[in-house]
Motif scaffolding. Structure first.
Motif, PDB file in Angstrom:
ATOM      1  N   VAL A 179      21.533 -35.117  58.988  1.00 54.46           N
ATOM      2  CA  VAL A 179      20.621 -33.960  58.986  1.00 54.46           C
ATOM      3  C   VAL A 179      20.818 -33.150  57.709  1.00 54.46           C
ATOM      4  O   VAL A 179      19.863 -32.653  57.114  1.00 54.46           O
ATOM      5  N   GLU A 180      22.075 -33.058  57.280  1.00 52.69           N
ATOM      6  CA  GLU A 180      22.344 -32.301  56.059  1.00 52.69           C
ATOM      7  C   GLU A 180      21.886 -33.065  54.815  1.00 52.69           C
ATOM      8  O   GLU A 180      21.319 -32.487  53.895  1.00 52.69           O
ATOM      9  N   PHE A 181      22.140 -34.385  54.825  1.00 53.94           N
ATOM     10  CA  PHE A 181      21.708 -35.176  53.670  1.00 53.94           C
ATOM     11  C   PHE A 181      20.191 -35.224  53.561  1.00 53.94           C
ATOM     12  O   PHE A 181      19.646 -35.416  52.494  1.00 53.94           O
ATOM     13  N   ASN A 182      19.522 -35.033  54.671  1.00 53.95           N
ATOM     14  CA  ASN A 182      18.062 -35.054  54.664  1.00 53.95           C
ATOM     15  C   ASN A 182      17.452 -33.745  54.181  1.00 53.95           C
ATOM     16  O   ASN A 182      16.241 -33.650  54.014  1.00 53.95           O
ATOM     17  N   SER A 183      18.272 -32.718  54.023  1.00 52.27           N
ATOM     18  CA  SER A 183      17.706 -31.411  53.691  1.00 52.27           C
ATOM     19  C   SER A 183      18.282 -30.853  52.394  1.00 52.27           C
ATOM     20  O   SER A 183      19.497 -30.697  52.243  1.00 52.27           O
ATOM     21  N   THR A 184      17.396 -30.540  51.475  1.00 52.43           N
ATOM     22  CA  THR A 184      17.836 -29.988  50.189  1.00 52.43           C
ATOM     23  C   THR A 184      18.543 -28.658  50.392  1.00 52.43           C
ATOM     24  O   THR A 184      19.555 -28.385  49.756  1.00 52.43           O
ATOM     25  N   ALA A 185      17.999 -27.824  51.277  1.00 54.65           N
ATOM     26  CA  ALA A 185      18.586 -26.496  51.505  1.00 54.65           C
ATOM     27  C   ALA A 185      20.011 -26.614  52.031  1.00 54.65           C
ATOM     28  O   ALA A 185      20.919 -25.919  51.563  1.00 54.65           O
ATOM     29  N   LEU A 186      20.209 -27.517  53.002  1.00 51.43           N
ATOM     30  CA  LEU A 186      21.550 -27.680  53.567  1.00 51.43           C
ATOM     31  C   LEU A 186      22.511 -28.272  52.540  1.00 51.43           C
ATOM     32  O   LEU A 186      23.683 -27.921  52.491  1.00 51.43           O
ATOM     33  N   MET A 187      22.000 -29.168  51.709  1.00 48.58           N
ATOM     34  CA  MET A 187      22.852 -29.765  50.677  1.00 48.58           C
ATOM     35  C   MET A 187      23.291 -28.694  49.680  1.00 48.58           C
ATOM     36  O   MET A 187      24.416 -28.701  49.197  1.00 48.58           O
ATOM     37  N   LYS A 188      22.405 -27.745  49.394  1.00 47.33           N
ATOM     38  CA  LYS A 188      22.773 -26.664  48.472  1.00 47.33           C
ATOM     39  C   LYS A 188      23.895 -25.816  49.054  1.00 47.33           C
ATOM     40  O   LYS A 188      24.829 -25.434  48.340  1.00 47.33           O
ATOM     41  N   LYS A 189      23.798 -25.533  50.340  1.00 45.10           N
ATOM     42  CA  LYS A 189      24.865 -24.764  50.995  1.00 45.10           C
ATOM     43  C   LYS A 189      26.190 -25.501  50.902  1.00 45.10           C
ATOM     44  O   LYS A 189      27.247 -24.909  50.670  1.00 45.10           O
ATOM     45  N   LEU A 190      26.102 -26.810  51.106  1.00 39.28           N
ATOM     46  CA  LEU A 190      27.293 -27.637  51.057  1.00 39.28           C
ATOM     47  C   LEU A 190      27.932 -27.562  49.670  1.00 39.28           C
ATOM     48  O   LEU A 190      29.150 -27.420  49.524  1.00 39.28           O
ATOM     49  N   VAL A 191      27.088 -27.642  48.649  1.00 31.11           N
ATOM     50  CA  VAL A 191      27.581 -27.576  47.265  1.00 31.11           C
ATOM     51  C   VAL A 191      28.323 -26.255  47.044  1.00 31.11           C
ATOM     52  O   VAL A 191      29.411 -26.228  46.459  1.00 31.11           O
ATOM     53  N   GLU A 192      27.750 -25.154  47.562  1.00 32.40           N
ATOM     54  CA  GLU A 192      28.399 -23.837  47.409  1.00 32.40           C
ATOM     55  C   GLU A 192      29.785 -23.842  48.032  1.00 32.40           C
ATOM     56  O   GLU A 192      30.744 -23.336  47.451  1.00 32.40           O
ATOM     57  N   GLU A 193      29.874 -24.418  49.221  1.00 30.56           N
ATOM     58  CA  GLU A 193      31.149 -24.433  49.935  1.00 30.56           C
ATOM     59  C   GLU A 193      32.175 -25.291  49.199  1.00 30.56           C
ATOM     60  O   GLU A 193      33.348 -24.919  49.103  1.00 30.56           O
ATOM     61  N   VAL A 194      31.701 -26.414  48.678  1.00 29.82           N
ATOM     62  CA  VAL A 194      32.605 -27.317  47.953  1.00 29.82           C
ATOM     63  C   VAL A 194      33.152 -26.618  46.711  1.00 29.82           C
ATOM     64  O   VAL A 194      34.340 -26.693  46.396  1.00 29.82           O
TER      65      VAL A 194
END
Ligand code: G
Ligand code: G
Ligand code: MN
Length: 469
Positions: free
Chosen positions: A312-327
């Motif tokens: 679900v996260e890989f399918n969504s640009t918005a969620l991937m951006k959040k992930l990048v911030e956390e990383v």
């Protein structure tokens, strides 16, 4: 008198007294006016008649329904039907408010014509009507009542030259509910389900609805657990099959529910995915793993820390951006981080995230395909995305000893991974024989109960220390 004291001549005094009189009259009438207005409003709200249709509103309907339930004799049932006009907003747009209003008021008119005084009619929402009546308690009689209502609706739609759809939610007392409030909740639940499933009629189903309320409760608890950070992490080591050393760990989330005990992630991850909580779980996992591994000084002993990221996260640009911030925030960890793509949802739109995946890749994040061989991953994904690792699904490892086909599949995946220059990891190793076969086949790494179970960070520190000495 006070006035006489201030005003000298008798003429002035008379005038002042007249003024005073008028003043009191005006104040009193203004007061009276507001009192009457309030009383009228109160009467209106207790009658709660809908202006457009002349039908009663929610509260009155409930009161009248309660009275109807009281009148029910044994062998009788009260059937309550909620009728929702589908896509009413579209109709409003298409024909304008005035005509849409007329369709509604004409439908109410037809209801009044078709039903006798003993039937309760109400308008509960813009496009939602309620009909309740006494029937016999057989299914046929309920169905006859449903058909009658649908016919009235269709006649009205035809009269207005509109193709309108309705959704009916049906609940009956005393089977589905004991009182008016419960019965209305049941019909409302049913009409909601009818709409969701695109069905024209839906009967209330208590078992379904209880299951759902359990899910709702679990979801609430999950929200709370995320808010309070009461979820925990377990780490499962991954061993190099040649040297026997620990190369990395997989981080697994754990939920110890205060009443239910251990809730398996398979259950609550899906719930999180469906309710926009999955990004908060991933953020927590990254933050917590970073904190725990750093505090216990284990980061230096691990080449790789794998976390599970939902499709679900890989399918969504918005969620991937959040992930990048956390990383980015987890500096000590990010150089060792690997993301396992778990296939709890289809990787349908990963193309959209390709750019972000490549950006993560450039900053040193690695990617792994989890449960390889059973999920939705196509070979095209291996070709198009910078994948570093495949994890052979547990089910093939299970069959390694006795099932020649499983053996063949494992051999093929190992060969393919090596051909692509990817690390090959086998998960779910439960026997020595499985481990030895995998080593023979050239699989790089292994993970499973035979080698080590998932453990908390303290235990992981011990295991890593024992390995070194
Ligand atoms: O070990 P376990 O029962 O925890 O894992 C069950 C499933 O839940 C596995 O498919 C695993 O990948 C998934 N899972 C475990 N932890 C996480 C997590 O932090 N995020 C996601 N998205 N899935 C996880
Ligand atoms: O899908 P994923 O690879 O993330 O799954 C990890 C899950 O596998 C976790 O639930 C973990 O507890 C479980 N697991 C780890 N080792 C073994 C094993 O040897 N046997 C079985 N049956 N499950 C395992
Ligand atoms: Mn995994």
């Amino acid at each position: 008198m006070l006035l006489a004291y201030f005003i000298g001549s008798p003429d002035d005094l008379t005038r002042a007294q007249i003024l005073k009189g008028w003043f009191f009259v005006s104040v009193t009438s203004v007061l009276l006016f507001f009192m009457v207005l309030q009383a009228v409003r109160q009467i209106e709200s207790t009658n709660e008649l809908d202006d457009l249709t002349g039908l009663v509103r929610h509260h009155t309907f409930q009161r009248e329904l309660e009275a109807l339930l009281q009148r029910r004799a044994s062998g009788q049932a009260v059937v309550l039907m909620y009728l929702d006009i589908r896509y009413f907003a579209k109709l409003n747009q298409a024909v304008g408010f005035d005509r849409a209003d007329r369709i509604l008021s004409d439908f109410a008119g037809r209801l009044k014509e078709n039903y006798t005084a003993g039937t309760l009619l109400g308008r509960l929402g813009t496009d939602q009507f309620a009909v309740a009546r006494l029937t016999g308690d057989s299914r046929e009689q309920t169905e006859a009542a449903i058909n009658q209502l649908r016919q009235v609706f269709d006649q009205n739609a035809r009269a207005h030259n509109q193709e309108l759809e309705s959704a009916l939610g049906v609940a009956t007392a005393p089977i589905d509910a004991q009182n008016a409030k419960e019965l209305m909740a049941a019909a409302s639940d049913a009409v909601g389900k009818a709409k969701m499933a695109n069905r024209s009629v839906q009967f209330f189903n208590k078992a379904l609805s209880e299951e759902e309320s359990q899910r709702e409760a679990l979801l609430e608890d999950l929200r709370e657990a995320i808010d309070n950070e009461s979820l925990t992490l377990a780490y499962q080591p991954q061993y190099d099959l040649q040297s026997g050393k620990i190369n990395g760990v997989e981080v697994l989330i754990r939920w110890n529910h205060p009443e239910l005990g251990f809730v398996p992630p398979d259950q609550f991850i899906v719930l999180a995915e469906q309710n926009n909580l999955i990004d908060r779980i991933s953020s927590f996992v990254i933050r917590k793993a970073h904190q725990e591994l750093e505090e216990s000084g284990l980061l230096d002993n691990l080449y790789r820390v794998s976390i599970n990221i939902s499709a679900v996260e890989f399918n969504s640009t918005a969620l991937m951006k959040k992930l990048v911030e956390e990383v980015k925030k987890a500096t000590g960890l990010s150089g060792k981080l690997q993301m396992e793509i778990t296939e709890t949802a289809a990787l349908s739109e990963m193309g959209k995230s390709t750019a972000i995946i490549e950006q993560l890749k450039r900053s040193g994040i690695r990617f792994s395909i989890d449960d390889f061989g059973t999920g939705y991953t196509s070979l095209a994904i291996l070709r198009d995305l910078p994948i570093d690792e495949v994890k052979i699904d547990r089910s093939f490892i299970d069959g390694l000893e006795n099932d020649p086909k499983a053996h063949g599949i494992v051999k093929a995946i190992v060969g393919m991974a090596r051909g692509f220059n990817m690390i090959c990891v086998a998960e779910g190793i439960e026997t020595e024989e499985q481990r030895d076969t995998l080593a023979q086949l050239g699989c790089h790494e292994a993970q499973g109960y035979f080698l080590a179970r998932p453990m908390d960070v303290k235990k992981l520190a011990e295991v890593l220390k024992n390995r070194r000495t």
